[in-house]
Write a protein that holds these residues in place. Structure first.
Motif, PDB file in Angstrom:
ATOM      1  N   VAL A 236       0.932  -1.176  -0.047  1.00 11.14           N
ATOM      2  CA  VAL A 236       0.013  -0.329  -0.007  1.00 11.14           C
ATOM      3  C   VAL A 236       0.820   1.156  -0.047  1.00 11.14           C
ATOM      4  N   ASP A 237       0.793   2.233  -0.759  1.00 11.51           N
ATOM      5  CA  ASP A 237       1.478   3.433  -1.190  1.00 11.51           C
ATOM      6  C   ASP A 237       0.868   4.550  -0.100  1.00 11.51           C
ATOM      7  N   THR A 238      -0.487   4.588  -0.345  1.00 11.22           N
ATOM      8  CA  THR A 238      -1.009   5.952   0.592  1.00 11.22           C
ATOM      9  C   THR A 238      -2.205   5.149   1.383  1.00 11.22           C
ATOM     10  N   LEU A 239      -2.747   6.049   2.310  1.00  9.60           N
ATOM     11  CA  LEU A 239      -3.477   5.456   3.362  1.00  9.60           C
ATOM     12  C   LEU A 239      -4.596   6.668   3.365  1.00  9.60           C
ATOM     13  N   GLY A 240      -5.903   6.255   3.234  1.00  9.63           N
ATOM     14  CA  GLY A 240      -6.919   6.905   3.629  1.00  9.63           C
ATOM     15  C   GLY A 240      -8.036   6.764   4.647  1.00  9.63           C
ATOM     16  N   MET A 241      -8.128   7.487   5.688  1.00 13.26           N
ATOM     17  CA  MET A 241      -8.735   7.248   6.711  1.00 13.26           C
ATOM     18  C   MET A 241     -10.143   8.419   6.867  1.00 13.26           C
ATOM     19  N   HIS A 242     -11.290   8.117   6.552  1.00 11.52           N
ATOM     20  CA  HIS A 242     -12.036   9.162   6.208  1.00 11.52           C
ATOM     21  C   HIS A 242     -13.086   9.750   7.260  1.00 11.52           C
ATOM     22  N   LEU A 243     -12.660  10.947   7.720  1.00 10.18           N
ATOM     23  CA  LEU A 243     -13.599  11.653   8.788  1.00 10.18           C
ATOM     24  C   LEU A 243     -15.042  11.760   8.229  1.00 10.18           C
ATOM     25  N   GLU A 244     -15.126  12.052   7.102  1.00 13.24           N
ATOM     26  CA  GLU A 244     -16.464  12.385   6.507  1.00 13.24           C
ATOM     27  C   GLU A 244     -17.089  13.540   7.224  1.00 13.24           C
ATOM     28  N   ALA A 245     -17.390  13.702   8.608  1.00 14.97           N
ATOM     29  CA  ALA A 245     -17.609  15.048   9.110  1.00 14.97           C
ATOM     30  C   ALA A 245     -16.923  15.288  10.321  1.00 14.97           C
ATOM     31  N   VAL A 246     -16.829  16.432  10.671  1.00  9.75           N
ATOM     32  CA  VAL A 246     -15.675  16.775  11.599  1.00  9.75           C
ATOM     33  C   VAL A 246     -15.945  17.392  12.902  1.00  9.75           C
ATOM     34  N   THR A 247     -17.368  17.410  13.180  1.00  4.58           N
ATOM     35  CA  THR A 247     -17.760  17.676  14.480  1.00  4.58           C
ATOM     36  C   THR A 247     -18.487  16.438  15.266  1.00  4.58           C
ATOM     37  N   PRO A 248     -18.412  16.239  16.783  1.00  8.26           N
ATOM     38  CA  PRO A 248     -19.180  15.127  17.259  1.00  8.26           C
ATOM     39  C   PRO A 248     -20.349  14.847  16.900  1.00  8.26           C
ATOM     40  N   GLU A 249     -21.334  16.208  16.894  1.00  9.58           N
ATOM     41  CA  GLU A 249     -22.689  16.124  16.776  1.00  9.58           C
ATOM     42  C   GLU A 249     -23.112  15.838  15.491  1.00  9.58           C
ATOM     43  N   VAL A 250     -22.353  16.134  14.395  1.00  7.51           N
ATOM     44  CA  VAL A 250     -22.708  15.855  13.005  1.00  7.51           C
ATOM     45  C   VAL A 250     -22.534  14.266  12.903  1.00  7.51           C
ATOM     46  N   MET A 255     -23.573   9.546  10.992  1.00  6.24           N
ATOM     47  CA  MET A 255     -22.904   8.350  10.847  1.00  6.24           C
ATOM     48  C   MET A 255     -22.780   7.663  12.427  1.00  6.24           C
ATOM     49  N   PRO A 256     -23.901   7.314  13.071  1.00  6.52           N
ATOM     50  CA  PRO A 256     -23.989   6.975  14.432  1.00  6.52           C
ATOM     51  C   PRO A 256     -22.957   5.776  14.886  1.00  6.52           C
ATOM     52  N   GLY A 257     -22.895   4.764  13.871  1.00  2.59           N
ATOM     53  CA  GLY A 257     -22.069   3.645  14.048  1.00  2.59           C
ATOM     54  C   GLY A 257     -20.356   4.020  13.974  1.00  2.59           C
ATOM     55  N   LYS A 258     -20.240   4.891  12.826  1.00  2.00           N
ATOM     56  CA  LYS A 258     -18.854   5.157  12.704  1.00  2.00           C
ATOM     57  C   LYS A 258     -18.288   5.948  13.704  1.00  2.00           C
ATOM     58  N   ALA A 259     -19.053   6.970  14.260  1.00  2.00           N
ATOM     59  CA  ALA A 259     -18.773   8.066  15.282  1.00  2.00           C
ATOM     60  C   ALA A 259     -18.409   7.434  16.767  1.00  2.00           C
ATOM     61  N   THR A 260     -18.676   6.080  16.731  1.00  2.00           N
ATOM     62  CA  THR A 260     -18.207   5.419  17.913  1.00  2.00           C
ATOM     63  C   THR A 260     -16.530   5.441  18.121  1.00  2.00           C
ATOM     64  N   SER A 262     -13.819   7.596  17.976  1.00  2.00           N
ATOM     65  CA  SER A 262     -13.895   9.112  18.266  1.00  2.00           C
ATOM     66  C   SER A 262     -12.806   9.882  17.208  1.00  2.00           C
ATOM     67  N   LEU A 263     -13.202  11.170  17.227  1.00  2.00           N
ATOM     68  CA  LEU A 263     -12.284  12.016  16.285  1.00  2.00           C
ATOM     69  C   LEU A 263     -10.829  11.864  17.118  1.00  2.00           C
ATOM     70  N   GLU A 264     -10.602  11.713  18.365  1.00  2.00           N
ATOM     71  CA  GLU A 264      -9.205  11.464  18.871  1.00  2.00           C
ATOM     72  C   GLU A 264      -8.658  10.436  18.314  1.00  2.00           C
ATOM     73  N   ARG A 265      -9.366   9.149  18.308  1.00  2.00           N
ATOM     74  CA  ARG A 265      -8.687   8.010  17.786  1.00  2.00           C
ATOM     75  C   ARG A 265      -8.260   8.482  16.175  1.00  2.00           C
ATOM     76  N   TYR A 266      -8.897   9.156  15.428  1.00  2.00           N
ATOM     77  CA  TYR A 266      -8.725   9.247  14.163  1.00  2.00           C
ATOM     78  C   TYR A 266      -7.367  10.192  14.175  1.00  2.00           C
ATOM     79  N   TYR A 267      -7.444  11.297  15.022  1.00  2.00           N
ATOM     80  CA  TYR A 267      -6.080  12.012  14.944  1.00  2.00           C
ATOM     81  C   TYR A 267      -4.891  11.282  15.488  1.00  2.00           C
ATOM     82  N   ASP A 268      -5.064  10.320  16.396  1.00  2.00           N
ATOM     83  CA  ASP A 268      -3.907   9.463  17.058  1.00  2.00           C
ATOM     84  C   ASP A 268      -3.596   8.771  15.636  1.00  2.00           C
ATOM     85  N   ALA A 269      -4.392   8.034  14.888  1.00  2.00           N
ATOM     86  CA  ALA A 269      -3.990   7.185  13.826  1.00  2.00           C
ATOM     87  C   ALA A 269      -3.386   8.160  12.560  1.00  2.00           C
TER      88      ALA A 269
END
Ligand code: SF4
Length: 375
Positions: A236-250, A255-260, A262-269
């Motif tokens: 794999v040459d490049t990686l995409g991990m897609h936030l789709e929306a950027v605030t917890p409420e949205v 995306m109630p399942g994917k929102a479990t 957390s944003l912080e886990r995304y940023y750590d990743a």
């Protein structure tokens, strides 16, 4: 842009604004069969058609409810594949429909058409959804409201699991027959542990054994950051991990399942994966128009760019058959309030679309962002 007459040139918008307007309003087509078949259903953005304006190929919504009322209309193609783009009935530009891929006419030994295994996106990208099922999709309480991953499977336009061998075979044909330059592997989320990384590793390895093509893998952040090195080592040459929306409420609403996750886990990743893939070779998809404000999107992009993540900001397209089918697309004014600033941000950080080795950010056809990437 191939303009029609000197008189019209004076009133034409800049190409980046034209792309932005087209992607917000959509396009009425006189001939839906022109060029590369429009993508209907499937994972991620869909219901688009590829058209080429000047030297840029972009994906424009054609099947959406809003596209029926768009001020833009395109004539059917002439023999050379060109057509006229009209706005409010007045011709404004010549466009082209990329030709149908040659590999679409091939099939595997057991009779499976190649187009059910992978699709041509834009004019030089091969894309596939490796696993067409997702643990979040079947239950509306957890599914992403914009996603149509199950539609194409239900309509027998694809298969549930594309094997590494099948994808290697199709990728080889797409490179040799159609000059495809890079490949996108996305997947439904099969579990909450590796979140798709394992199947993407095995798939990338199979493809690279068949043909040398730059690959982007897209998945949710795996629990264990050790997967990033495994993905890179698998090819794999490049990686995409897609936030789709950027605030917890949205995120919780859309995306109630994917929102479990957390944003912080995304940023750590993001931080961990940039160390493995390099600055600008990790990206995220942000769908503008789901409810995040312009300020929230710009703030998120600043944080992402500082880490070295390319924020691929795309106008949300309401897809038929999904819970958001009748939601409005973002207005051109909204897109204009964010894309030029994000373009300057990525250009200033030297992580432009053109510098990406593979994937949606490199392709750029679903957004006008790349047109704004001037320092
Ligand atoms: S940006 Fe991604 S989803 Fe859009 S056409 Fe290109 S590869 Fe496909």
């Amino acid at each position: 842009m191939d303009h029609l007459s000197p008189q019209l040139m004076t009133s034409l918008p800049e190409p980046e604004h034209l792309i932005l307007d087209l992607q917000s309003f959509g396009l009425r087509l006189n001939d839906l069969n022109a060029g590369v078949a429009a993508r209907k259903g499937g994972a991620g953005p869909t219901d688009h058609k590829a058209i080429t304006i000047g030297d840029r190929t972009v994906m424009v919504p054609v099947y959406t409810g809003a596209a029926k009322y768009s001020p833009f209309e395109a004539t059917g193609p002439a023999l050379d594949g060109s057509a006229i783009l009209l706005r409010d009935g007045a011709p404004i530009a010549k466009i082209k429909y990329p030709r149908q891929a040659r590999f679409y006419s091939l099939q595997t030994f057991d009779g499976l058409p190649y187009w059910k295994i992978a699709q041509l996106h834009s004019h030089d990208v091969l894309a596939t959804t490796v696993l067409q099922n997702c643990i979040r999709y079947t239950d509306r309480a957890t599914s992403c409201q914009f996603c149509a991953i199950g539609q194409s499977l239900a309509e027998n336009r694809t298969i549930a699991h594309k094997t590494p061998e099948q994808l290697g075979e199709v990728a080889r044909a797409a490179v040799l027959l159609d000059g495809v330059k890079h490949m996108v592997l996305t997947t439904g989320t099969p579990n909450v542990i590796d979140r798709g990384a394992a199947v993407l590793c095995e798939t990338a390895r199979g493809i690279k054994a068949a043909i040398d093509i730059p690959i982007q893998a897209q998945c949710e952040p795996p629990r264990d950051h050790g997967w990033f090195a495994k993905l890179r080592d698998a090819g794999v040459d490049t990686l995409g991990m897609h936030l789709e929306a950027v605030t917890p409420e949205v995120r919780a609403r859309i995306m109630p399942g994917k929102a479990t996750v957390s944003l912080e886990r995304y940023y750590d990743a993001f931080e961990a994966s940039v160390k493995i893939f390099g600055r600008g070779q990790v990206s995220t998809y942000i769908l503008a128009g789901l409810g995040d404000t312009a300020e929230a999107i710009l703030e998120a992009c600043e944080r992402l760019v500082a880490i070295g993540v390319y924020p691929f900001v795309v106008p949300f397209v309401p897809v038929s058959g999904t819970p958001l089918a009748n939601a409005p697309a973002p207005t051109p004014e909204f897109m204009r309030s964010i894309l030029p600033a994000i373009g300057r941000m990525v250009a200033g950080a030297r992580i432009r679309s053109a510098d990406i080795k593979a994937g949606c950010g490199k392709c750029g056809a679903c957004s006008a962002l790349a047109s704004y990437e001037v320092a």
